[in-house]
Design a protein around this motif. Structure first.
Motif, mmCIF file in Angstrom:
data_model
loop_
_atom_site.group_PDB
_atom_site.id
_atom_site.type_symbol
_atom_site.label_atom_id
_atom_site.label_comp_id
_atom_site.label_asym_id
_atom_site.label_seq_id
_atom_site.Cartn_x
_atom_site.Cartn_y
_atom_site.Cartn_z
ATOM 1 N N LYS A 169 10.086 -0.115 -9.023
ATOM 2 C CA LYS A 169 10.644 -1.440 -8.729
ATOM 3 C C LYS A 169 11.166 -2.103 -9.985
ATOM 4 O O LYS A 169 10.991 -1.592 -11.092
ATOM 5 C CB LYS A 169 9.541 -2.290 -8.080
ATOM 6 N N VAL A 170 11.831 -3.248 -9.765
ATOM 7 C CA VAL A 170 12.345 -4.026 -10.896
ATOM 8 C C VAL A 170 11.483 -5.282 -10.994
ATOM 9 O O VAL A 170 11.543 -6.157 -10.123
ATOM 10 C CB VAL A 170 13.822 -4.399 -10.657
ATOM 11 N N GLY A 171 10.655 -5.330 -12.009
ATOM 12 C CA GLY A 171 9.753 -6.479 -12.183
ATOM 13 C C GLY A 171 10.405 -7.535 -13.068
ATOM 14 O O GLY A 171 10.826 -7.238 -14.183
ATOM 15 N N VAL A 172 10.522 -8.745 -12.527
ATOM 16 C CA VAL A 172 11.142 -9.826 -13.314
ATOM 17 C C VAL A 172 10.101 -10.929 -13.530
ATOM 18 O O VAL A 172 9.559 -11.471 -12.550
ATOM 19 C CB VAL A 172 12.371 -10.429 -12.601
ATOM 20 N N HIS A 176 7.841 -1.574 0.660
ATOM 21 C CA HIS A 176 7.949 -0.185 0.203
ATOM 22 C C HIS A 176 9.407 0.201 -0.013
ATOM 23 O O HIS A 176 9.700 1.311 -0.422
ATOM 24 C CB HIS A 176 7.306 0.755 1.228
ATOM 25 N N VAL A 177 10.328 -0.745 0.303
ATOM 26 C CA VAL A 177 11.758 -0.461 0.132
ATOM 27 C C VAL A 177 12.404 -1.355 -0.929
ATOM 28 O O VAL A 177 13.046 -0.891 -1.848
ATOM 29 C CB VAL A 177 12.498 -0.666 1.483
ATOM 30 N N MET A 178 12.195 -2.682 -0.784
ATOM 31 C CA MET A 178 12.884 -3.625 -1.683
ATOM 32 C C MET A 178 12.421 -3.395 -3.120
ATOM 33 O O MET A 178 11.230 -3.303 -3.410
ATOM 34 C CB MET A 178 12.579 -5.065 -1.261
ATOM 35 N N ARG A 179 13.400 -3.370 -4.059
ATOM 36 C CA ARG A 179 13.079 -2.998 -5.439
ATOM 37 C C ARG A 179 12.529 -4.163 -6.251
ATOM 38 O O ARG A 179 11.895 -3.980 -7.263
ATOM 39 C CB ARG A 179 14.341 -2.441 -6.113
ATOM 40 N N LEU A 180 12.770 -5.394 -5.818
ATOM 41 C CA LEU A 180 12.410 -6.557 -6.632
ATOM 42 C C LEU A 180 10.930 -6.912 -6.508
ATOM 43 O O LEU A 180 10.368 -6.909 -5.421
ATOM 44 C CB LEU A 180 13.229 -7.774 -6.210
ATOM 45 N N VAL A 181 10.324 -7.210 -7.664
ATOM 46 C CA VAL A 181 9.001 -7.862 -7.682
ATOM 47 C C VAL A 181 9.107 -9.033 -8.657
ATOM 48 O O VAL A 181 9.455 -8.828 -9.825
ATOM 49 C CB VAL A 181 7.892 -6.913 -8.194
ATOM 50 N N ALA A 206 0.842 -1.205 0.000
ATOM 51 C CA ALA A 206 0.000 0.000 0.000
ATOM 52 C C ALA A 206 0.872 1.248 0.000
ATOM 53 O O ALA A 206 0.623 2.203 -0.739
ATOM 54 C CB ALA A 206 -0.914 -0.003 1.227
ATOM 55 N N MET A 207 1.953 1.223 0.792
ATOM 56 C CA MET A 207 2.871 2.372 0.807
ATOM 57 C C MET A 207 3.550 2.558 -0.540
ATOM 58 O O MET A 207 3.671 3.671 -1.050
ATOM 59 C CB MET A 207 3.944 2.165 1.887
ATOM 60 N N ALA A 208 3.946 1.466 -1.154
ATOM 61 C CA ALA A 208 4.612 1.565 -2.467
ATOM 62 C C ALA A 208 3.677 2.229 -3.467
ATOM 63 O O ALA A 208 4.090 3.077 -4.262
ATOM 64 C CB ALA A 208 5.035 0.179 -2.945
ATOM 65 N N CYS A 209 2.391 1.859 -3.409
ATOM 66 C CA CYS A 209 1.418 2.473 -4.331
ATOM 67 C C CYS A 209 1.229 3.953 -3.982
ATOM 68 O O CYS A 209 1.277 4.818 -4.856
ATOM 69 C CB CYS A 209 0.076 1.755 -4.240
ATOM 70 N N ALA A 210 1.041 4.247 -2.712
ATOM 71 C CA ALA A 210 0.828 5.650 -2.310
ATOM 72 C C ALA A 210 2.057 6.479 -2.657
ATOM 73 O O ALA A 210 1.952 7.619 -3.124
ATOM 74 C CB ALA A 210 0.547 5.722 -0.809
ATOM 75 N N ASN A 211 3.258 5.903 -2.485
ATOM 76 C CA ASN A 211 4.489 6.634 -2.832
ATOM 77 C C ASN A 211 4.513 6.992 -4.316
ATOM 78 O O ASN A 211 5.119 7.967 -4.722
ATOM 79 C CB ASN A 211 5.725 5.793 -2.495
ATOM 80 N N ALA A 212 3.832 6.175 -5.126
ATOM 81 C CA ALA A 212 3.788 6.440 -6.577
ATOM 82 C C ALA A 212 2.555 7.260 -6.942
ATOM 83 O O ALA A 212 2.246 7.437 -8.121
ATOM 84 C CB ALA A 212 3.789 5.114 -7.337
ATOM 85 N N GLY A 213 1.819 7.710 -5.900
ATOM 86 C CA GLY A 213 0.668 8.578 -6.157
ATOM 87 C C GLY A 213 -0.588 7.841 -6.566
ATOM 88 O O GLY A 213 -1.517 8.422 -7.104
ATOM 89 N N ALA A 216 2.107 -7.502 -19.176
ATOM 90 C CA ALA A 216 2.596 -6.168 -19.549
ATOM 91 C C ALA A 216 2.178 -5.150 -18.479
ATOM 92 O O ALA A 216 2.934 -4.243 -18.121
ATOM 93 C CB ALA A 216 2.040 -5.766 -20.910
ATOM 94 N N THR A 217 0.980 -5.342 -17.932
ATOM 95 C CA THR A 217 0.506 -4.448 -16.860
ATOM 96 C C THR A 217 1.354 -4.618 -15.604
ATOM 97 O O THR A 217 1.740 -3.650 -14.956
ATOM 98 C CB THR A 217 -0.974 -4.750 -16.534
ATOM 99 N N ALA A 218 1.672 -5.862 -15.290
ATOM 100 C CA ALA A 218 2.504 -6.136 -14.108
ATOM 101 C C ALA A 218 3.881 -5.477 -14.273
ATOM 102 O O ALA A 218 4.397 -4.852 -13.342
ATOM 103 C CB ALA A 218 2.663 -7.636 -13.909
ATOM 104 N N LEU A 219 4.453 -5.575 -15.463
ATOM 105 C CA LEU A 219 5.757 -4.932 -15.719
ATOM 106 C C LEU A 219 5.628 -3.413 -15.591
ATOM 107 O O LEU A 219 6.489 -2.755 -14.992
ATOM 108 C CB LEU A 219 6.267 -5.310 -17.111
ATOM 109 N N ALA A 220 4.517 -2.883 -16.110
ATOM 110 C CA ALA A 220 4.333 -1.420 -16.081
ATOM 111 C C ALA A 220 4.131 -0.924 -14.648
ATOM 112 O O ALA A 220 4.711 0.080 -14.238
ATOM 113 C CB ALA A 220 3.140 -1.038 -16.955
ATOM 114 N N ILE A 221 3.343 -1.639 -13.866
ATOM 115 C CA ILE A 221 3.079 -1.199 -12.485
ATOM 116 C C ILE A 221 4.339 -1.325 -11.647
ATOM 117 O O ILE A 221 4.636 -0.487 -10.791
ATOM 118 C CB ILE A 221 1.879 -1.930 -11.844
ATOM 119 N N ALA A 222 5.155 -2.352 -11.915
ATOM 120 C CA ALA A 222 6.424 -2.493 -11.174
ATOM 121 C C ALA A 222 7.292 -1.259 -11.436
ATOM 122 O O ALA A 222 7.827 -0.650 -10.516
ATOM 123 C CB ALA A 222 7.153 -3.759 -11.598
#
Ligand code: T1G
Length: 703
Positions: free
Chosen positions: A470-473, A440-445, A313-320, A459-465
């Motif tokens: 974050k780095v979406g793999v 909200h800290v770790m970059r990996l998804v 939730a914080m990661a999303c809020a941090n991205a507005g 493609a949506t998962a990559l875009a949201i990461a």
């Protein structure tokens, strides 16, 4: 001019524009184009001043790292692209050269800018020398000009940290002469016009404001050792800055080039350049065309307000992005929101951002008990307890509520995505979004691809990461996906080593000295011994009969020694969670080994590192062969961004290529003999070792 560099005239001011998308790197043709433009301007009596500016989103963002990669290849033997003549030419131009910076003027970009007579920037511009992040140092006289503009102390801090400074700080440091509000080009042209005919100073002729040189350099070296453990470039860059403070310019820049050549030839530079490109390659998935349109994510709904749900939730809020955060109980919801608030408050206290920013982000997170508002969410993320029945029940429920194009994601760390997807009528809309704690800290998804996951959903998962920073793999849906699947044998081997004779503290120190962010026993204590215990219990039915299993972990669990959260696990902890080796655990291990008839022996740190890291590599090879990771570099990125593997070693698979697969394969065959069946070499490793191949090339060629 070349198509990369254009020259236009604004009355008596020439404008040189660099157009080399996406970041105006100093690729071949760009330095040449700038030089040609400066030559033409110097001879044009109608021109009184020059502005150099970047087209598109940024000023020059550095040397072309692809060129550096070539120069860094074994046997390359160079210091990388040499723009010394261009720098001199700009500085010796009889007319004022004004550098107009926006976006990110980094590395060679800032070095070009510092060879101008003046520098102006837009308010949001950033500038710096991040070369140490690539295992090298500034190679275009940045270590010589920067201290002449900002002083030795600030130059040491910028070059050792590799962190950019924003325009206001650059102005106060003396790195730029003016911040241009509004249109940068017209402001720069006007500034240049004012400078025409006025005195100007060549940066290389400025003195270095050094102060106590020895103290500043000593503090820089201490900063390098503290913040860049085991890395060579950060201390080497201090050597180059020392040359700026103690040698004439003509000798100083040559010293810098020598040091740059040394660094560029290092394994660390090759590994860090690999890591740079690997992290950017992960978003390219073979069977997902780049033009695949992702769904737009305007609102996210999260189920589960625990550590993970709150962090997401914080990661999303941090991205507005507005978030509804649901829990099944008020107490859970209150705890979740309180944790979010605590995290934000500590960031405000540390000056990371203002109270207003915190209030704005808190306002974006709406806690609730029901599913109201889920019907217009664009993404729903389930982040509840690792229990399949519960997850299936939740997915069946949201399947009835969510709008047709809502992406349904589970944050599960080990459970089967396909089984979860099967509890909905829309398995094509389901994917795994495996965040890493703290989310909200770790970059990996890890984006876990189900059999039915559609290309648009991925493609949506990559875009949201990317939107979350974050780095979406994208990984396959095997047990533990990629990261945790490799961690299980890594943790097991560490425990077997402890029973064979090494202590947990010796093992942790050996791995820490290798470069891991934390030793594996400390990691287990931090995550909770009960977490790994439950994972192992869930997989008990998969255990191969007769295989040696660790014995102590279960005992610690049953003793209630669950790690940091109970004040004792492998280590014992004081009230500040400071760990100390526990003789009780050492005795427990010795007694357990004796009862099991294990003949303990002294084990070297080298053997510890080999048995732990080669275990990772062997499992990574199996994952590659089975197709659960797209490329070896993806596995590297997972371990660099999610598991604390040292970037200057490139990741487990890159490190294996650096050591040599034949050497690793032979060593694994020895361990097979001495340490048992767990050491069956992966077929892909065997094949590449026999062929003299590498994971990087091998998987690229689809070995
Ligand atoms: N060279 C080549 N390609 C680069 C590049 C570079 N310097 N920087 C970015 N790219 C590519 C990147 O691979 C990706 O490609 C695309 O641009 C977008 O990148 C002489 C020797 C500038 C802050 O270290 O920090 O100068 O995947 O996704 O998030 O002394 O890129 O699309 O095909 O990162 O908007 C010093 C490195 C070099 C800056 C933009 N400069 N770049 O971030 O985009 S060494 C750097 C960045 C040097 C001198 C020395 C970031 C960015 P693709 P992106 P972004």
């Amino acid at each position: 001019m070349s198509q990369l560099v254009s020259l236009t005239r604004h009355n008596n001011v020439a404008v040189v524009t660099i157009d080399n998308p996406p970041v105006n790197a100093l690729s071949p043709g760009v330095p040449e184009g700038i030089g040609e433009a400066i030559r033409s301007v110097a001879q044009d009596a109608a021109i009184q001043a020059v502005v150099i500016i970047g087209g598109g989103k940024t000023f020059i963002a550095g040397a072309d790292i692809k060129e550096l990669e070539k120069a860094a290849a074994p046997g390359g033997g160079s210091a990388g692209p040499d723009i010394h003549a261009l720098l001199q030419q700009m500085e010796d131009c009889p007319k004022p050269v004004v550098m107009a910076m926006h976006g990110t003027a980094l590395g060679g970009g800032l070095e070009v800018a510092m060879a101008g007579h003046f520098r102006v920037a837009s308010p949001s511009a950033q500038m710096g020398q991040p070369e140490v992040n690539l295992g090298i140092i500034p190679g275009a006289e940045g270590t010589q000009r920067l201290p002449r503009l900002v002083g030795l102390a600030a130059a040491v801090d910028m070059c050792v940290s590799g962190k950019p400074v924003k325009a206001p700080e650059a102005l106060s440091l003396g790195l730029i002469d003016k911040i241009i509000e509004g249109d940068l080009l017209s402001g720069a042209v006007e500034f240049a016009r004012e400078k025409a005919g006025r005195p100007m100073v060549k940066t290389r002729e400025r003195p270095v404001a050094a102060g106590d040189i020895a103290a500043i350099l000593a503090s820089g070296r201490a900063q390098a050792n503290k913040t860049r453990r085991n890395q060579t470039a950060p201390s080497k860059v201090v050597d180059a800055l020392e040359a700026a403070a103690t040698l004439p310019y003509e000798e100083g820049w040559k010293k810098e080039r020598e040091i740059m050549k040394e660094c560029l030839a290092s394994d660390q530079a090759r590994a860090l350049i690999h890591a740079f490109f690997a992290e950017r390659a992960v978003s390219k998935v073979a069977d997902i065309p780049p033009e695949t349109r992702p769904y737009e994510i305007r609102k996210v709904a999260i189920i589960g307000a625990g550590t993970m749900g709150g962090g997401i939730a914080m990661a999303c809020a941090n991205a507005g992005i507005p978030v509804v955060l649901k829990d099944s109980e008020q107490a859970g919801l209150d705890r979740g929101i309180a944790a979010v608030r605590r995290n934000y408050e500590s960031s405000v206290k540390r000056g990371r951002f203002s109270q207003d920013v915190m209030d704005h982000r808190m306002a974006l997170i709406h806690p609730q008990l029901g599913y109201d508002g889920f019907d217009d969410a664009d993404l729903i993320v389930e982040a509840v307890f690792e229990n399949m029945a519960l997850k299936r029940e939740i997915f069946a429920a949201i399947d009835k509520i969510a709008k047709p194009d809502c992406v349904l994601a589970t944050n599960t760390s080990t459970l089967d995505i396909d089984e979860i997807a099967a509890s909905t009528s829309r398995p094509q809309m389901v994917t795994g979004l495996h965040f890493f704690s703290p989310a909200h800290v770790m970059r990996l998804v890890e984006i876990v691809r189900g059999k039915a996951s559609s290309k648009e959903v991925l493609a949506t998962a990559l875009a949201i990461a990317k939107k979350l920073g974050k780095v979406g793999v994208v990984v396959g849906n095997c047990r533990g996906f990629v990261g945790n699947r490799m961690m299980i044998p890594y943790m097991r081997e560490a425990q077997l080593l402890a029973e064979d004779g090494a202590t947990p503290w010796q093992i942790d120190k050996a791995l820490y000295d290798f470069g891991m962010a934390m030793g594996i026993f400390a990691v287990d204590d931090m995550g909770g011994i009960d977490v790994l215990y439950r994972v192992r219990q869930e997989a008990k039915h998969l255990e191969k009969p007769g295989r040696r299993q660790p014995l102590v972990h279960d005992k610690l669990y049953h003793m209630g020694r669950l790690g940091q959260k109970t004040g004792a696990g492998w280590y014992k902890y004081d009230e500040n969670r400071q760990a100390t080796p526990d003789p009780e655990v050492e005795a427990l291990i010795e007694n357990t080994a004796r009862e099991a008839g294990i003949k303990r022996r002294a084990i070297s740190d080298d053997e510890i590192v080999e048995r732990c890291i080669y275990t990772l590599i062997n499992e990574g090879a199996r994952i590659l062969q089975e197709g659960y990771a797209q490329r070896a570099a993806d596995i590297d990125v997972i371990y660099l961004t999610g598991y604390g593997f040292p970037a200057y070693r490139g990741g487990p698979m890159w490190y294996a290529d650096t050591i040599g697969l034949k050497k690793i394969y032979d060593r694994i065959c020895e361990f097979r003999h001495t340490a048992g069946e767990w050491w069956e070499p992966a077929p892909l490793l065997k094949k590449l070792a026999e062929q003299g191949g590498t994971f990087a090339a091998g998987t690229a060629a689809g070995a």
